[in-house]
Design a protein around this motif. Structure first.
Motif, PDB file in Angstrom:
ATOM      1  N   THR A  80       0.629  -2.345 -10.444  1.00  0.00           N
ATOM      2  CA  THR A  80       0.643  -3.951  -9.876  1.00  0.00           C
ATOM      3  C   THR A  80      -0.029  -3.705  -8.482  1.00  0.00           C
ATOM      4  O   THR A  80       0.522  -5.065  -8.104  1.00  0.00           O
ATOM      5  CB  THR A  80       1.896  -3.500 -10.744  1.00  0.00           C
ATOM      6  N   LEU A  81       1.100  -3.401  -7.299  1.00  0.00           N
ATOM      7  CA  LEU A  81       1.723  -3.523  -6.403  1.00  0.00           C
ATOM      8  C   LEU A  81      -0.283  -3.531  -6.015  1.00  0.00           C
ATOM      9  O   LEU A  81      -0.255  -4.457  -4.732  1.00  0.00           O
ATOM     10  CB  LEU A  81       2.277  -2.201  -5.697  1.00  0.00           C
ATOM     11  N   LEU A  82      -0.771  -2.731  -5.704  1.00  0.00           N
ATOM     12  CA  LEU A  82      -1.702  -2.174  -5.916  1.00  0.00           C
ATOM     13  C   LEU A  82      -3.322  -3.203  -5.879  1.00  0.00           C
ATOM     14  O   LEU A  82      -4.398  -3.655  -5.027  1.00  0.00           O
ATOM     15  CB  LEU A  82      -2.637  -0.773  -5.705  1.00  0.00           C
ATOM     16  N   ARG A  83      -3.160  -3.714  -7.225  1.00  0.00           N
ATOM     17  CA  ARG A  83      -4.326  -5.278  -7.568  1.00  0.00           C
ATOM     18  C   ARG A  83      -3.873  -6.303  -6.500  1.00  0.00           C
ATOM     19  O   ARG A  83      -4.186  -7.469  -5.844  1.00  0.00           O
ATOM     20  CB  ARG A  83      -3.869  -5.277  -8.808  1.00  0.00           C
ATOM     21  N   GLY A  84      -2.410  -6.310  -6.117  1.00  0.00           N
ATOM     22  CA  GLY A  84      -2.207  -7.538  -5.095  1.00  0.00           C
ATOM     23  C   GLY A  84      -2.702  -7.096  -4.066  1.00  0.00           C
ATOM     24  O   GLY A  84      -3.118  -7.327  -3.457  1.00  0.00           O
ATOM     25  N   LEU A 123       0.792  -1.208  -0.003  1.00  0.00           N
ATOM     26  CA  LEU A 123      -0.110  -0.028   0.197  1.00  0.00           C
ATOM     27  C   LEU A 123       0.701   1.066  -0.263  1.00  0.00           C
ATOM     28  O   LEU A 123       0.729   1.778  -1.306  1.00  0.00           O
ATOM     29  CB  LEU A 123      -0.895  -0.101   0.935  1.00  0.00           C
ATOM     30  N   THR A 124       1.801   0.887   1.116  1.00  0.00           N
ATOM     31  CA  THR A 124       2.751   2.746   0.705  1.00  0.00           C
ATOM     32  C   THR A 124       3.594   2.877  -0.481  1.00  0.00           C
ATOM     33  O   THR A 124       3.751   3.785  -0.832  1.00  0.00           O
ATOM     34  CB  THR A 124       3.847   2.212   2.230  1.00  0.00           C
ATOM     35  N   LEU A 125       4.413   1.312  -0.533  1.00  0.00           N
ATOM     36  CA  LEU A 125       4.366   1.649  -2.212  1.00  0.00           C
ATOM     37  C   LEU A 125       4.037   1.925  -2.779  1.00  0.00           C
ATOM     38  O   LEU A 125       4.572   2.560  -3.777  1.00  0.00           O
ATOM     39  CB  LEU A 125       5.262   0.118  -2.031  1.00  0.00           C
ATOM     40  N   GLY A 126       3.091   1.781  -3.213  1.00  0.00           N
ATOM     41  CA  GLY A 126       2.079   1.558  -4.520  1.00  0.00           C
ATOM     42  C   GLY A 126       2.024   3.035  -4.031  1.00  0.00           C
ATOM     43  O   GLY A 126       1.557   3.735  -5.639  1.00  0.00           O
ATOM     44  N   ARG A 127       1.037   3.684  -3.203  1.00  0.00           N
ATOM     45  CA  ARG A 127       0.712   5.107  -3.280  1.00  0.00           C
ATOM     46  C   ARG A 127       2.712   6.190  -4.139  1.00  0.00           C
ATOM     47  O   ARG A 127       1.954   6.987  -4.716  1.00  0.00           O
ATOM     48  CB  ARG A 127       0.551   5.691  -1.526  1.00  0.00           C
ATOM     49  N   PHE A 128       3.627   5.950  -3.170  1.00  0.00           N
ATOM     50  CA  PHE A 128       4.899   6.637  -3.357  1.00  0.00           C
ATOM     51  C   PHE A 128       4.701   5.951  -5.163  1.00  0.00           C
ATOM     52  O   PHE A 128       4.704   6.973  -5.573  1.00  0.00           O
ATOM     53  CB  PHE A 128       5.828   5.699  -3.258  1.00  0.00           C
ATOM     54  N   GLN A 129       4.573   4.836  -5.379  1.00  0.00           N
ATOM     55  CA  GLN A 129       4.636   5.196  -7.392  1.00  0.00           C
ATOM     56  C   GLN A 129       3.437   5.735  -8.043  1.00  0.00           C
ATOM     57  O   GLN A 129       4.087   6.102  -9.073  1.00  0.00           O
ATOM     58  CB  GLN A 129       5.334   3.078  -7.712  1.00  0.00           C
ATOM     59  N   ALA A 130       2.678   5.973  -7.779  1.00  0.00           N
ATOM     60  CA  ALA A 130       1.381   6.453  -8.146  1.00  0.00           C
ATOM     61  C   ALA A 130       1.988   8.164  -8.917  1.00  0.00           C
ATOM     62  O   ALA A 130       2.223   8.672  -9.136  1.00  0.00           O
ATOM     63  CB  ALA A 130       0.318   5.967  -7.133  1.00  0.00           C
ATOM     64  N   ARG A 176      -6.400  -7.954   0.574  1.00  0.00           N
ATOM     65  CA  ARG A 176      -7.668  -7.001   1.375  1.00  0.00           C
ATOM     66  C   ARG A 176      -8.881  -5.485   0.775  1.00  0.00           C
ATOM     67  O   ARG A 176      -8.049  -4.952   0.219  1.00  0.00           O
ATOM     68  CB  ARG A 176      -6.872  -6.407   2.492  1.00  0.00           C
ATOM     69  N   ARG A 177      -9.635  -5.698   1.327  1.00  0.00           N
ATOM     70  CA  ARG A 177     -11.192  -5.038   0.644  1.00  0.00           C
ATOM     71  C   ARG A 177     -10.847  -3.806   1.142  1.00  0.00           C
ATOM     72  O   ARG A 177     -12.115  -3.206   1.507  1.00  0.00           O
ATOM     73  CB  ARG A 177     -12.158  -5.817  -0.150  1.00  0.00           C
ATOM     74  N   SER A 178      -9.697  -3.004   1.874  1.00  0.00           N
ATOM     75  CA  SER A 178     -10.015  -1.565   3.043  1.00  0.00           C
ATOM     76  C   SER A 178     -10.591  -0.606   1.967  1.00  0.00           C
ATOM     77  O   SER A 178      -9.858  -0.650   1.353  1.00  0.00           O
ATOM     78  CB  SER A 178      -8.683  -1.223   3.708  1.00  0.00           C
ATOM     79  N   VAL A 179     -11.251   0.846   2.529  1.00  0.00           N
ATOM     80  CA  VAL A 179     -11.130   1.781   1.794  1.00  0.00           C
ATOM     81  C   VAL A 179     -10.347   2.184   1.930  1.00  0.00           C
ATOM     82  O   VAL A 179     -10.033   3.399   0.815  1.00  0.00           O
ATOM     83  CB  VAL A 179     -11.784   2.607   2.801  1.00  0.00           C
TER      84      VAL A 179
END
Length: 442
Positions: A344-348, A327-334, A353-356
């Motif tokens: 790719t990271l965030l789809r995984g 989650l953190t890494l995906g946010r940073f990459q975005a 998990r299906r959190s908001v």
């Protein structure tokens, strides 16, 4: 307190505070062991926030276990202390030590080892292995239904998994069994996520009123200040962060919070100084990102890139020690890297998990990749619980703008700026520009 038809982290932060803070303070702290763990001693000398009682407890348990290595309870306690140490220092190298200690405890006492199971749940939460954490907590509760610490672990795990109903039940169970700082702070997070900020504040005030330990009081004051900051009240937030630091000067999140409030109020020199001090103490990815984005907003590109480099290094170190934080890494990459990698990271992460929080992050990454049709339902899902979150609203507004939905985009961009005009030093100005281009006002 009435029962809560309500919905953690932070989540992350309050999680271990409750699960292990109480465990670590159950008895008087033993004296430090001369010539003990060099790493512990070095950290304490550097002024790390756990240089006191926790460091002494770890040293004492290490010494005790050298003399009584068959003490299953002692190994469980030491494992829990390592998890807490990792949280306070942002040093994930303590996680394998915790793993080893807890495995030793279970080996010595494979049946009815509630403390080890609960600590393994907290360790899994810390590593973002939330399904494992839930399973450990449920096993512990099955053995000891009154063991309140396991409900704290369970509440955090279910919250992060996006199990809304299950999280609410776990928090309620925790409130019923142990009304106090651990339960009130989790109730507050539940309420906040459902858009009930006033009730969240009441719960935090109850937590503050019931706390006597300076660290717990600092934590509660910090959480109240966070509510003020996220509600566009930086002056009140600044006061709260200062009070938290008065209670516990070593409480680093309040130092970073003070930096965020100062930046919102235009005192960027003080903000940079406080952020710099905070990441020097505890290099949390969140604070490294905030400092980097503040530096970038000030035109200090090289300084910003240095923080982003450190963040990446911290994430790599965490991964090497068993932490799965896409989650953190995906946010940073975005926002600062490769949107395709972010997706790719965030789809995984979304599969796990299906959190908001994950819904919002994946929606934004898809937008950054130009896939707005796919992004919009996720952005809508992120707001489905009623959480009044400026970043969620901004992301949704930008997605709607890209899809040619000006009325909806105006509504959500204006909502973001109304909730918190200073929600990001980089994105808030972009929200204003986008709203103005649509003919709207904040």
């Amino acid at each position: 307190m009435r029962r809560l038809p309500l919905l953690l982290t932070t989540v992350a932060l309050c999680g271990t505070l409750a699960a292990f803070g109480a465990l670590g303070r159950e008895g008087p702290a033993p004296a430090p062991e001369p010539g003990g763990d060099r790493r512990d001693a070095g950290t304490a000398a550097a002024g790390a926030p756990d240089g006191g009682a926790l460091g002494r407890s770890i040293a004492a348990d290490q010494r005790r276990l050298r003399g009584t290595p068959q003490d299953a309870e002692g190994w469980a306690r030491l494992g829990a202390e390592y998890v807490e140490r990792a949280r306070l220092t942002a040093d994930p190298s303590y996680y394998p030590r915790a793993d080893e200690a807890l495995a030793r405890s279970l080996e010595l006492r494979p049946a009815d080892n509630v403390d080890a199971l609960t600590a393994l749940g907290a360790l899994a939460n810390a590593r973002h292995l939330f399904a494992e954490a839930r399973d450990f907590a449920e096993r512990a509760i099955g053995l000891a239904p009154l063991h309140w610490q396991a409900y704290a672990v369970l509440a955090d795990a279910r919250t992060q998994l996006g199990d809304d109903t299950g999280a609410t039940e776990a928090v309620q169970d925790l409130l019923d069994r142990h009304p106090g700082t651990a339960s009130f702070t989790r109730a507050a997070y539940e309420l906040e996520q459902h858009g009930r900020a006033d009730e969240a504040r009441q719960a935090l005030q109850q937590a503050l009123d019931s706390s006597y330990d300076p660290a717990d009081r600092a934590f509660c004051r910090h959480q109240i200040a966070e509510l003020d900051q996220d509600s566009g009240r930086p002056e009140q937030a600044l006061t709260g962060y200062r009070q938290a630091l008065a209670d516990d000067p070593s409480f680093t999140p309040a130092l970073a919070g003070r930096a965020r409030a100062q930046a919102a109020l235009g005192d960027t020199d003080a903000a940079v100084a406080d952020y710099t001090a905070a990441v020097a103490r505890v290099p949390l990815p969140q604070h490294l990102l905030e400092l980097g984005e503040l530096q970038e907003s000030l035109g200090h590109r090289a300084a910003a890139e240095e923080q982003y480099r450190l963040l990446t290094a911290e994430q790599q170190l965490a991964a090497a020690n068993g932490v799965l934080d896409d989650l953190t890494l995906g946010r940073f990459q975005a926002d600062h890297g490769d949107p395709a990698q972010a997706v790719t990271l965030l789809r995984g992460e979304w599969e796990r998990r299906r959190s908001v929080l994950v819904a919002d992050a994946l929606a934004w990454a898809l937008h950054r990749q130009g896939k707005d049709q796919e992004a919009l339902p996720l952005a809508e899902q992120a707001g489905s619980h009623g959480w009044r979150n400026a970043l969620f609203a901004y992301h949704r507004g930008e997605i709607e703008r890209a899809l040619g939905q000006p009325d909806a985009a105006r509504e959500h961009l204006a909502e973001a700026l109304r909730l918190d005009p200073h929600f990001s030093p980089l994105l808030a100005p972009q929200a204003r520009s986008a709203l103005a281009a649509l003919g709207g006002t904040s």
